[in-house]
Each structure stands twice: as structure tokens, then as C-alpha cells.
Design a protein around this motif. Structure first.
Motif, PDB file in Angstrom:
ATOM      1  N   ALA A  53      -2.225  -0.207 -10.800  1.00  0.00           N
ATOM      2  CA  ALA A  53      -3.423  -0.832 -10.228  1.00  0.00           C
ATOM      3  C   ALA A  53      -3.521  -0.524  -8.736  1.00  0.00           C
ATOM      4  O   ALA A  53      -4.593  -0.171  -8.230  1.00  0.00           O
ATOM      5  N   ALA A  54      -2.388  -0.620  -8.016  1.00  0.00           N
ATOM      6  CA  ALA A  54      -2.385  -0.342  -6.580  1.00  0.00           C
ATOM      7  C   ALA A  54      -2.725   1.122  -6.304  1.00  0.00           C
ATOM      8  O   ALA A  54      -3.463   1.431  -5.366  1.00  0.00           O
ATOM      9  N   LEU A  55      -2.195   2.023  -7.124  1.00  0.00           N
ATOM     10  CA  LEU A  55      -2.482   3.450  -6.949  1.00  0.00           C
ATOM     11  C   LEU A  55      -3.974   3.729  -7.136  1.00  0.00           C
ATOM     12  O   LEU A  55      -4.602   4.423  -6.324  1.00  0.00           O
ATOM     13  N   LEU A  56      -4.558   3.188  -8.189  1.00  0.00           N
ATOM     14  CA  LEU A  56      -5.971   3.451  -8.465  1.00  0.00           C
ATOM     15  C   LEU A  56      -6.870   2.801  -7.414  1.00  0.00           C
ATOM     16  O   LEU A  56      -7.882   3.385  -7.008  1.00  0.00           O
ATOM     17  N   VAL A  57      -6.497   1.595  -6.946  1.00  0.00           N
ATOM     18  CA  VAL A  57      -7.252   0.959  -5.861  1.00  0.00           C
ATOM     19  C   VAL A  57      -7.190   1.832  -4.612  1.00  0.00           C
ATOM     20  O   VAL A  57      -8.195   2.028  -3.924  1.00  0.00           O
ATOM     21  N   SER A  58      -6.007   2.387  -4.314  1.00  0.00           N
ATOM     22  CA  SER A  58      -5.868   3.277  -3.157  1.00  0.00           C
ATOM     23  C   SER A  58      -6.846   4.444  -3.244  1.00  0.00           C
ATOM     24  O   SER A  58      -7.488   4.806  -2.254  1.00  0.00           O
ATOM     25  N   GLU A  59      -6.942   5.044  -4.430  1.00  0.00           N
ATOM     26  CA  GLU A  59      -7.842   6.186  -4.610  1.00  0.00           C
ATOM     27  C   GLU A  59      -9.299   5.785  -4.386  1.00  0.00           C
ATOM     28  O   GLU A  59     -10.051   6.490  -3.708  1.00  0.00           O
TER      29      GLU A  59
END
Length: 143
Positions: A53-59
Motif C-alpha cells: 500500500a505504501a509503495l503504490l501510494v508513493s507512486e
């Protein structure tokens, strides 16, 4: 005194299953959003999906920063509907144009964000807002 992404402009978490933040369009918004998503999912005992979730939010926040100049909203909604529960994550910005998924060549330094979201999320999409748009994705809740 100016606002930095380290300061959350507004947060509402009056329900246990919804959290929302608004960040100024500043470079540290990505790091702050990632940190808040991880912390919130940890509090909700959803650590197992915190990293993705954190990775996709970062993107998505990075995309918003690259193209928009106004505030960026991040919203988490946990919908534990039996075995088919989902975490819906929404990233909003004031630019009305929907993001375009493109094919990145091996030597491109960017252009993979939406491909990553599309491959990692259960579902994703965009919708227009009153001012701008929202890009959202869903992750299945751990059973």
C-alpha cells in the motif's frame, strides 16, 4: 509560516476504518504519505499489506506532484466485508486530466507507476472530482 508536507493540513479519522490527509504539493509529501499509510495500517492490524500500500501510494503521490500544483489528498478506507474485504486507497489532486498508463522502455527512469499499480492492485481506476480527479486502487484484506 509556510506549510511543508511534514505538517498534515487536515486529518479526519472519526471512524476506525477511514483515514484521510491533505498534503501541500511539496517533495516531502511522498515520504510523509508513505509513513502515514504504514502507521495507519499498522494501527488497523493490516501490517501485511502495509508495504505494498505504501509503495503504490508513493507512486500515485509522485505522479500527482509531477503534474499538479495544488494540494494532494490521500484517503484510506477499510471495508471488511466478510472474506472479500478490501482496502481502498485514493489519491486526489486538482488536475482534471486522468493519468495515462504508458509502456516504459528498459532504460526509462520513470513511467512505471501506473503499471505497478495495475499489476499489484486487485482493481484500480480514476474518477473525476469537483475540482480535479481521484486515482484509486484496492488491495484484498488478509484473511
Amino acid at each position: 509560516m509556510g506549510s511543508s508536507a511534514g505538517e498534515v493540513i487536515g486529518v479526519s479519522d472519526d471512524e476506525g476504518d477511514c483515514a484521510e490527509w491533505v498534503f501541500p504539493a511539496a517533495p516531502d509529501a511522498v515520504r510523509t504519505a508513505r509513513s502515514l499509510v504504514r502507521r495507519t495500517l499498522g494501527e488497523w492490524r493490516l501490517d501485511s499489506i502495509g508495504d505494498i500500500a505504501a509503495l503504490l501510494v508513493s507512486e500515485l503521490v509522485t505522479n500527482a506532484l509531477r503534474h499538479a500544483t495544488g494540494p494532494i489528498g490521500v484517503r484510506l478506507v477499510c471495508e471488511p466485508a466478510g472474506a472479500a474485504g478490501v482496502l481502498r486507497v485514493e489519491v486526489s489532486d486538482p488536475l482534471p486530466d486522468p493519468p495515462r498508463e504508458r509502456v516504459a522502455r528498459p532504460d526509462d527512469e520513470d513511467g512505471r507507476g501506473l503499471q505497478l499499480v495495475a499489476s499489484a492492485a486487485r482493481r484500480w481506476g480514476t474518477r473525476p472530482g469537483e475540482a480535479g480527479k481521484t486515482v484509486w486502487f484496492e488491495l484484498a484484506l488478509p484473511r
